[in-house]
Motif scaffolding. Structure first.
Motif, short mmCIF file in Angstrom:
data_model
loop_
_atom_site.label_atom_id
_atom_site.label_comp_id
_atom_site.label_asym_id
_atom_site.label_seq_id
_atom_site.Cartn_x
_atom_site.Cartn_y
_atom_site.Cartn_z
N ILE A 103 0.83 -1.20 0.00
CA ILE A 103 0.00 0.00 0.00
C ILE A 103 0.87 1.25 0.00
O ILE A 103 0.49 2.29 -0.57
N GLU A 104 2.05 1.15 0.60
CA GLU A 104 2.99 2.28 0.54
C GLU A 104 3.36 2.59 -0.91
O GLU A 104 3.44 3.77 -1.30
N LYS A 105 3.59 1.54 -1.72
CA LYS A 105 3.88 1.75 -3.14
C LYS A 105 2.70 2.41 -3.85
O LYS A 105 2.89 3.27 -4.72
N GLY A 106 1.50 1.99 -3.47
CA GLY A 106 0.32 2.59 -4.08
C GLY A 106 0.14 4.03 -3.70
O GLY A 106 -0.19 4.89 -4.55
N LEU A 107 0.37 4.35 -2.42
CA LEU A 107 0.23 5.74 -1.97
C LEU A 107 1.25 6.65 -2.65
O LEU A 107 0.94 7.82 -2.97
N ALA A 108 2.45 6.12 -2.88
CA ALA A 108 3.50 6.94 -3.49
C ALA A 108 3.18 7.29 -4.94
O ALA A 108 3.80 8.22 -5.51
N ARG A 109 2.22 6.61 -5.54
CA ARG A 109 1.89 6.86 -6.95
C ARG A 109 0.50 7.44 -7.13
O ARG A 109 -0.04 7.43 -8.24
N ILE A 110 -0.09 7.89 -6.06
CA ILE A 110 -1.40 8.54 -6.18
C ILE A 110 -1.26 9.81 -7.02
O ILE A 110 -0.35 10.61 -6.83
N GLY A 111 -2.15 9.98 -7.95
CA GLY A 111 -2.10 11.07 -8.92
C GLY A 111 -1.83 10.55 -10.32
O GLY A 111 -2.11 11.23 -11.30
N ARG A 112 -1.30 9.33 -10.39
CA ARG A 112 -1.10 8.69 -11.68
C ARG A 112 -2.34 7.86 -12.02
O ARG A 112 -3.22 7.66 -11.17
N PRO A 113 -2.42 7.33 -13.24
CA PRO A 113 -3.55 6.45 -13.58
C PRO A 113 -3.62 5.25 -12.63
O PRO A 113 -2.60 4.77 -12.13
N ILE A 114 -4.85 4.79 -12.42
CA ILE A 114 -5.05 3.69 -11.48
C ILE A 114 -4.32 2.42 -11.92
O ILE A 114 -3.91 1.60 -11.08
N SER A 115 -4.12 2.26 -13.24
CA SER A 115 -3.40 1.09 -13.73
C SER A 115 -1.94 1.12 -13.28
O SER A 115 -1.36 0.08 -12.95
#
Length: 231
Positions: A103-115
């Protein structure tokens, strides 16, 4: 005359040789089969020690990884809704678990496309699964190699026993044949004694890994659903 016969009979009975009863010795059976048999037996027991070590190490590692953090996902959702992404990332870093790192990896990329977020989390998930499955191939190999080594020891022992019998002139002593056979069979027994528990150890760890992976997938899907939720 009668007394003399009885005395002679008693003397004959007293001079009869009573066969010595053989005492069962586990050590003699396990390590009394010669150099080759002893080497195989030592290898089997080393595999047993390796299997037990891997099982205990993986069991407690997965147990620590499976430890639940109360309200972890709910806190992450609150951070996302409040726009506190950096706080959420710092929160994940304080938790030593596979799902927190994903989830840390996901949070770090918030703002990019969901894919992109999903791919980053999946890549991290593959790394986490590889950590969970570390040395499981060795555990599986030990469960299969131990019985095979035991069977190899039995075959070699039987060959050596019949080779000794072929060099005996005259009648073959049943004791010689029996001694060679039970010594040879001891390696198979030792191999099964190690291989059967190692097989169960492997399946126990695989089951725990599968359950943990399913739990992680469930939480990551909930996280992605929260990102896709309309504001």
């Amino acid at each position: 005359m009668q007394d003399s016969l009885q005395t002679a009979q008693s003397a004959i009975n007293s001079t009869k040789i009573v066969p010595e009863k053989q005492i069962f010795s586990l050590w003699e059976i396990l390590f009394g089969g010669g150099l080759v048999s002893n080497i195989i037996m030592v290898a089997i027991f080393l595999l047993g020690i390796l299997a037990l070590y891997i099982f205990l190490e993986r069991y407690f590692f997965i147990k620590r990884a499976s430890k639940l953090t109360p309200n972890f996902l709910e806190n992450i959702k609150d951070f996302v809704q409040d726009g506190k992404i950096d706080t959420g990332i710092d929160y994940c870093k304080t938790i030593d678990s596979p799902e927190a790192r994903m989830i840390e990896k996901g949070l770090a990329r918030i703002g990019r496309p969901i894919s992109d977020i999903s791919n980053a989390m999946q890549n991290q998930g593959q790394l986490e699964v590889s950590k969970l499955e570390k040395n499981l191939n060795l555990l599986a190999s030990a469960s299969g190699a131990a019985p095979m080594l035991g069977f190899l020891g039995t075959v070699i022992g039987m060959i050596m026993a019949f080779f000794e019998i072929s060099n005996v002139t005259g009648a073959v002593s049943p004791k010689l044949l029996a001694s060679g056979i039970y010594t040879a069979m001891a390696t198979t027994a030792a191999g099964l004694f190690v291989g059967i528990p190692a097989y169960f150890f492997y399946n126990i760890i695989v089951t725990k890994v599968d359950r943990l992976v399913l739990k992680i997938q469930t939480h990551t899907n909930e996280f992605l659903d929260a990102l896709n939720k309309p504001v």
